[in-house]
Design a protein around this motif. Sequence first.
Motif, mmCIF file in Angstrom:
data_model
loop_
_atom_site.group_PDB
_atom_site.id
_atom_site.type_symbol
_atom_site.label_atom_id
_atom_site.label_comp_id
_atom_site.label_asym_id
_atom_site.label_seq_id
_atom_site.Cartn_x
_atom_site.Cartn_y
_atom_site.Cartn_z
ATOM 1 N N ASP A 139 -13.810 81.000 6.402
ATOM 2 C CA ASP A 139 -13.319 81.940 5.386
ATOM 3 C C ASP A 139 -11.816 81.800 5.090
ATOM 4 O O ASP A 139 -11.402 81.909 3.937
ATOM 5 C CB ASP A 139 -13.655 83.379 5.808
ATOM 6 N N LEU A 190 -16.318 68.347 7.797
ATOM 7 C CA LEU A 190 -16.934 69.644 8.055
ATOM 8 C C LEU A 190 -18.361 69.677 7.511
ATOM 9 O O LEU A 190 -19.280 70.138 8.185
ATOM 10 C CB LEU A 190 -16.084 70.756 7.413
ATOM 11 N N LYS A 239 -10.909 72.764 -4.557
ATOM 12 C CA LYS A 239 -9.529 72.961 -4.112
ATOM 13 C C LYS A 239 -9.012 71.735 -3.339
ATOM 14 O O LYS A 239 -7.924 71.226 -3.618
ATOM 15 C CB LYS A 239 -9.460 74.214 -3.226
ATOM 16 N N TYR A 272 -22.301 80.223 2.228
ATOM 17 C CA TYR A 272 -21.494 79.152 2.828
ATOM 18 C C TYR A 272 -21.450 77.934 1.909
ATOM 19 O O TYR A 272 -20.395 77.348 1.659
ATOM 20 C CB TYR A 272 -22.062 78.782 4.199
ATOM 21 N N LEU A 274 -12.427 68.020 4.788
ATOM 22 C CA LEU A 274 -13.525 68.882 4.339
ATOM 23 C C LEU A 274 -14.873 68.167 4.420
ATOM 24 O O LEU A 274 -15.891 68.762 4.791
ATOM 25 C CB LEU A 274 -13.256 69.348 2.904
ATOM 26 N N ASP A 295 -8.041 80.502 4.140
ATOM 27 C CA ASP A 295 -7.526 79.474 3.240
ATOM 28 C C ASP A 295 -7.252 78.206 4.047
ATOM 29 O O ASP A 295 -6.526 78.232 5.037
ATOM 30 C CB ASP A 295 -6.224 80.007 2.605
ATOM 31 N N PHE A 296 -7.824 77.116 3.623
ATOM 32 C CA PHE A 296 -7.660 75.855 4.372
ATOM 33 C C PHE A 296 -6.326 75.152 4.061
ATOM 34 O O PHE A 296 -5.983 74.189 4.737
ATOM 35 C CB PHE A 296 -8.800 74.881 4.048
ATOM 36 N N ALA A 298 -19.285 78.626 -1.114
ATOM 37 C CA ALA A 298 -17.874 78.648 -0.699
ATOM 38 C C ALA A 298 -17.379 77.222 -0.453
ATOM 39 O O ALA A 298 -16.244 76.872 -0.786
ATOM 40 C CB ALA A 298 -17.706 79.495 0.564
ATOM 41 N N TYR A 299 -18.254 76.395 0.114
ATOM 42 C CA TYR A 299 -17.901 74.995 0.334
ATOM 43 C C TYR A 299 -17.606 74.302 -0.999
ATOM 44 O O TYR A 299 -16.657 73.524 -1.113
ATOM 45 C CB TYR A 299 -19.031 74.261 1.082
ATOM 46 N N GLY A 333 -14.289 75.369 -2.113
ATOM 47 C CA GLY A 333 -13.319 74.704 -1.236
ATOM 48 C C GLY A 333 -13.163 73.235 -1.594
ATOM 49 O O GLY A 333 -12.079 72.663 -1.453
HETATM 50 N N1 PHE Z 1 -11.973 78.581 3.030
HETATM 51 C C1 PHE Z 1 -11.964 77.235 2.517
HETATM 52 C C2 PHE Z 1 -10.688 76.958 1.729
HETATM 53 O O1 PHE Z 1 -9.883 77.806 1.511
HETATM 54 C C3 PHE Z 1 -13.162 76.976 1.617
HETATM 55 C C4 PHE Z 1 -14.403 76.680 2.390
HETATM 56 C C5 PHE Z 1 -15.346 77.650 2.631
HETATM 57 C C6 PHE Z 1 -14.641 75.409 2.834
HETATM 58 C C7 PHE Z 1 -16.503 77.360 3.316
HETATM 59 C C8 PHE Z 1 -15.790 75.110 3.518
HETATM 60 C C9 PHE Z 1 -16.712 76.072 3.746
HETATM 61 O O2 PHE Z 1 -10.490 75.856 1.317
#
Ligand code: PHE
Length: 298
Positions: free
Chosen positions: A256, A179, A164, A154, A176, A258-259, A157-158, A161
């Motif tokens: 998971d 979150l 991005k 997590y 974000l 796409d934000f 992935a953050y 993210g």
């Molecule tokens: N899935 C998010 C995105 O596409 C990325 C993300 C994953 C953000 C986990 C926070 C936590 O931007």
Amino acid sequence: METATAPRRVERHETDKGYVPVYTTAVVEQPWDSYSADDHATWSTLYQRQRELLEGRACDEFLKAQDEMGMSAHMIPRFDQLNEVLGAATGWTLVGVEGLLPELDFFDHLANRRFPVTWWIRRPDQIDYIAEPDMFHDLFGHVPLLMNPVFADYMAAYGRGGVKAHAIGPDALQNLTRLYWYTVEFGLINTPDGLRIYGAGIVSSKGESLYSLESDAPNRIGFDLERIMRTRYRIDTFQKTYFVIDSFEQLMQATDPDFTPIYAALEQQTHLPAGDVQDFDHVFHKGTGEGWAEGGDV
Ligand code: PHE
Ligand code: FE
């Protein structure tokens, strides 16, 4: 009182105007030999106090991981020793830093499974409160859950993210950041034994460890991604609202997708005050609001 001989970033921040964040990018070697007896004593005091308080309050994954990593009240841990255990468990590495990093540097570290840890510890007179993150917050609070494979993923992935969102713009970044705030820093988790803490901002604070779980004042509301990304938060008081996850897997799955389209949709939505309950919320506890400060949401 005697403190470490190396320059103390914390002192550069305490001006007449209060807390002034200064962002640095450098990764530094942990100057372990420069910690004074007072520094080790501060770690011991805080470690002992929080561990005692967190039995039955922090989630099991957190408490178990601290033991597995070999953290103890005995002395300030050595990052290189923790890294051997952590690297083998989930591939994360701790890197020493002076303090807060510029957003993009921070995201880049996380995306590459490097967790920046402030190398210095608060002074003895700051035991109960310090505005900016120090080693106790970063190491005691954030690092243990990096031993958990799901939470470790997590966080990485953050980081991706974050890179991005940074490219998309300030509104996406704000969504974000909320979150992160309501999960990584101030998250609660529902377990068969009741609500437990997993957020680093809570576990590293005596007052908020008690308040987040036991006070009637704050709201406790079920995790809802878009709701969280719309919700303002507090940086100067305990939170008015805590969000409760069912599991780290739920957190992973919910984040998971796409934000990008979510950020776009949120632009049309109003921001929510930190303390308001919405009619669509899954409410574990509706706060009485007792003792809440007026205004001041960020
Ligand atoms: N899935 C998010 C995105 O596409 C990325 C993300 C994953 C953000 C986990 C926070 C936590 O931007
Ligand atoms: Fe933190």
